[in-house]
Design a protein around this motif. Structure first.
Motif, mmCIF file in Angstrom:
data_model
loop_
_atom_site.group_PDB
_atom_site.id
_atom_site.type_symbol
_atom_site.label_atom_id
_atom_site.label_comp_id
_atom_site.label_asym_id
_atom_site.label_seq_id
_atom_site.Cartn_x
_atom_site.Cartn_y
_atom_site.Cartn_z
ATOM 1 N N LYS A 1 -3.163 -0.113 -8.763
ATOM 2 C CA LYS A 1 -2.593 -1.611 -8.401
ATOM 3 C C LYS A 1 -3.323 -2.309 -7.208
ATOM 4 C CE LYS A 1 0.915 -4.797 -8.032
ATOM 5 N NZ LYS A 1 2.187 -5.152 -7.684
ATOM 6 N N VAL A 2 -3.281 -1.185 -6.215
ATOM 7 C CA VAL A 2 -4.057 -2.040 -4.877
ATOM 8 C C VAL A 2 -5.617 -2.017 -5.191
ATOM 9 C CG1 VAL A 2 -4.263 -1.303 -2.350
ATOM 10 C CG2 VAL A 2 -2.205 -1.306 -3.434
ATOM 11 N N LYS A 3 -6.249 -1.077 -5.900
ATOM 12 C CA LYS A 3 -7.562 -0.898 -6.046
ATOM 13 C C LYS A 3 -7.968 -2.088 -6.841
ATOM 14 C CE LYS A 3 -9.487 2.344 -8.398
ATOM 15 N NZ LYS A 3 -10.077 3.778 -8.639
ATOM 16 N N LYS A 4 -7.356 -2.435 -7.764
ATOM 17 C CA LYS A 4 -7.703 -3.663 -8.617
ATOM 18 C C LYS A 4 -7.584 -4.992 -7.833
ATOM 19 C CE LYS A 4 -6.356 -1.574 -12.988
ATOM 20 N NZ LYS A 4 -5.293 -1.545 -14.128
ATOM 21 N N GLN A 5 -6.472 -5.022 -6.800
ATOM 22 C CA GLN A 5 -6.188 -6.278 -6.432
ATOM 23 C C GLN A 5 -7.272 -6.420 -5.179
ATOM 24 O OE1 GLN A 5 -2.487 -5.816 -4.298
ATOM 25 N NE2 GLN A 5 -1.510 -6.626 -6.142
ATOM 26 N N LEU A 6 -8.103 -5.205 -4.681
ATOM 27 C CA LEU A 6 -8.956 -5.358 -3.715
ATOM 28 C C LEU A 6 -10.305 -5.891 -4.302
ATOM 29 C CD1 LEU A 6 -9.887 -4.820 -0.775
ATOM 30 C CD2 LEU A 6 -10.245 -2.310 -1.408
ATOM 31 N N LEU A 7 -10.463 -5.214 -5.460
ATOM 32 C CA LEU A 7 -11.761 -5.729 -6.382
ATOM 33 C C LEU A 7 -11.652 -7.164 -6.454
ATOM 34 C CD1 LEU A 7 -14.448 -4.860 -7.966
ATOM 35 C CD2 LEU A 7 -12.839 -4.664 -9.907
ATOM 36 N N LEU A 8 -10.576 -7.468 -7.191
ATOM 37 C CA LEU A 8 -10.295 -9.150 -7.359
ATOM 38 C C LEU A 8 -10.649 -9.758 -5.798
ATOM 39 C CD1 LEU A 8 -7.356 -9.249 -9.813
ATOM 40 C CD2 LEU A 8 -9.880 -9.952 -10.277
ATOM 41 N N PHE A 9 -9.999 -9.413 -4.883
ATOM 42 C CA PHE A 9 -10.148 -10.090 -3.863
ATOM 43 C C PHE A 9 -11.592 -10.265 -3.240
ATOM 44 C CE2 PHE A 9 -10.992 -9.676 0.844
ATOM 45 C CZ PHE A 9 -10.549 -10.784 1.375
ATOM 46 N N ASN A 10 -12.394 -9.000 -3.291
ATOM 47 C CA ASN A 10 -13.692 -8.995 -2.974
ATOM 48 C C ASN A 10 -14.684 -9.751 -3.790
ATOM 49 O OD1 ASN A 10 -13.491 -7.017 -0.948
ATOM 50 N ND2 ASN A 10 -13.610 -5.346 -2.259
ATOM 51 N N ILE A 11 -14.273 -9.981 -5.057
ATOM 52 C CA ILE A 11 -15.145 -10.913 -5.932
ATOM 53 C C ILE A 11 -14.839 -12.359 -5.531
ATOM 54 C CG2 ILE A 11 -15.474 -11.940 -8.228
ATOM 55 C CD1 ILE A 11 -14.858 -8.950 -9.021
ATOM 56 N N PHE A 12 -13.749 -12.701 -5.427
ATOM 57 C CA PHE A 12 -13.226 -14.118 -5.022
ATOM 58 C C PHE A 12 -13.771 -14.449 -3.446
ATOM 59 C CE2 PHE A 12 -10.304 -16.694 -2.397
ATOM 60 C CZ PHE A 12 -10.360 -17.839 -3.113
ATOM 61 N N GLU A 13 -13.619 -13.599 -2.522
ATOM 62 C CA GLU A 13 -14.420 -13.740 -1.174
ATOM 63 C C GLU A 13 -15.809 -13.843 -1.226
ATOM 64 O OE1 GLU A 13 -13.502 -14.659 2.757
ATOM 65 O OE2 GLU A 13 -12.499 -14.418 1.139
ATOM 66 N N TYR A 14 -16.521 -12.965 -2.077
ATOM 67 C CA TYR A 14 -17.822 -13.104 -2.314
ATOM 68 C C TYR A 14 -18.235 -14.367 -2.806
ATOM 69 C CZ TYR A 14 -22.547 -11.837 -3.657
ATOM 70 O OH TYR A 14 -23.878 -11.890 -3.820
ATOM 71 N N VAL A 15 -17.733 -14.984 -3.721
ATOM 72 C CA VAL A 15 -18.040 -16.346 -4.332
ATOM 73 C C VAL A 15 -17.752 -17.305 -3.189
ATOM 74 C CG1 VAL A 15 -17.386 -18.007 -6.023
ATOM 75 C CG2 VAL A 15 -17.793 -15.469 -6.704
ATOM 76 N N VAL B 1 0.966 -1.150 0.035
ATOM 77 C CA VAL B 1 0.108 -0.010 0.094
ATOM 78 C C VAL B 1 0.819 1.184 0.117
ATOM 79 C CG1 VAL B 1 -1.531 1.328 1.338
ATOM 80 C CG2 VAL B 1 -2.052 -1.238 1.193
ATOM 81 N N SER B 2 0.728 1.908 -0.926
ATOM 82 C CA SER B 2 1.318 3.401 -1.246
ATOM 83 C C SER B 2 0.519 4.252 -2.265
ATOM 84 C CB SER B 2 2.906 3.199 -1.563
ATOM 85 O OG SER B 2 3.035 2.838 -2.888
ATOM 86 N N LEU B 3 0.826 5.403 -2.068
ATOM 87 C CA LEU B 3 0.280 6.309 -3.113
ATOM 88 C C LEU B 3 0.574 6.029 -4.647
ATOM 89 C CD1 LEU B 3 0.183 9.717 -1.131
ATOM 90 C CD2 LEU B 3 -1.768 8.054 -1.546
ATOM 91 N N GLU B 4 1.808 5.533 -4.752
ATOM 92 C CA GLU B 4 2.304 5.627 -5.943
ATOM 93 C C GLU B 4 1.528 4.104 -6.777
ATOM 94 O OE1 GLU B 4 4.691 5.035 -3.247
ATOM 95 O OE2 GLU B 4 4.810 7.486 -3.704
ATOM 96 N N ASN B 5 1.118 3.152 -6.106
ATOM 97 C CA ASN B 5 0.319 1.926 -6.506
ATOM 98 C C ASN B 5 -1.201 1.819 -6.191
ATOM 99 O OD1 ASN B 5 0.762 1.298 -4.015
ATOM 100 N ND2 ASN B 5 1.949 -0.531 -4.702
ATOM 101 N N TYR B 6 -1.622 3.068 -6.063
ATOM 102 C CA TYR B 6 -2.976 3.090 -5.728
ATOM 103 C C TYR B 6 -3.959 2.376 -6.542
ATOM 104 C CZ TYR B 6 -7.584 4.754 -4.760
ATOM 105 O OH TYR B 6 -9.100 4.961 -4.437
#
Length: 119
Positions: free
Chosen positions: A54-68, A47-52
């Motif tokens: 990338k982290v946002k995409k990873q969070l979206l993928l995690f949320n989809i995976f965890e939801y299923v 987590v840093s401002l430079e790769n915001y």
């Protein structure tokens, strides 16, 4: 669709339908418990401002995976393999869809925990 597809794949490789559902539920419950810990340990490091973005995409993928995974895991408490395989007691597997609604508050709670731990 992913849950049922995985169960059907297990049947294609030779597992009996009820055994395939039990195995699917075992794997998804395991993934529900382990997934947030793995994700959080990975995201804290990156987590840093430079790769915001990338982290946002990873969070979206995690949320989809965890939801299923949550949806499948919760269905183990509202149905049984015989019902899903042979429609023995008048149900037709729609509880798999309704457990998706139950998974949302859990996913939101996990998000709040991530936010508190990250700060």
């Amino acid at each position: 669709m992913l849950i049922i597809g995985f169960q059907m794949l297990l049947m294609l490789i030779g597992l009996e339908c009820t055994t395939a559902w039990k195995f699917t539920w075992f794997l998804t419950i395991l993934a529900c418990v382990i997934g947030p810990f793995l994700f959080f340990s990975k995201i804290v490091k990156s987590v840093s401002l430079e790769n915001y973005e990338k982290v946002k995409k990873q969070l979206l993928l995690f949320n989809i995976f965890e939801y299923v995974m949550l949806q499948s895991s919760l269905s183990a408490f509202y149905s049984n393999p015989k019902t899903l395989c042979y429609v023995g007691d008048g149900q037709n597997g729609l509880e798999l869809i309704f457990t998706g609604w139950l998974a949302l508050p859990i996913l939101i709670a996990i998000s709040f925990v991530f936010e508190k731990l990250a700060n």
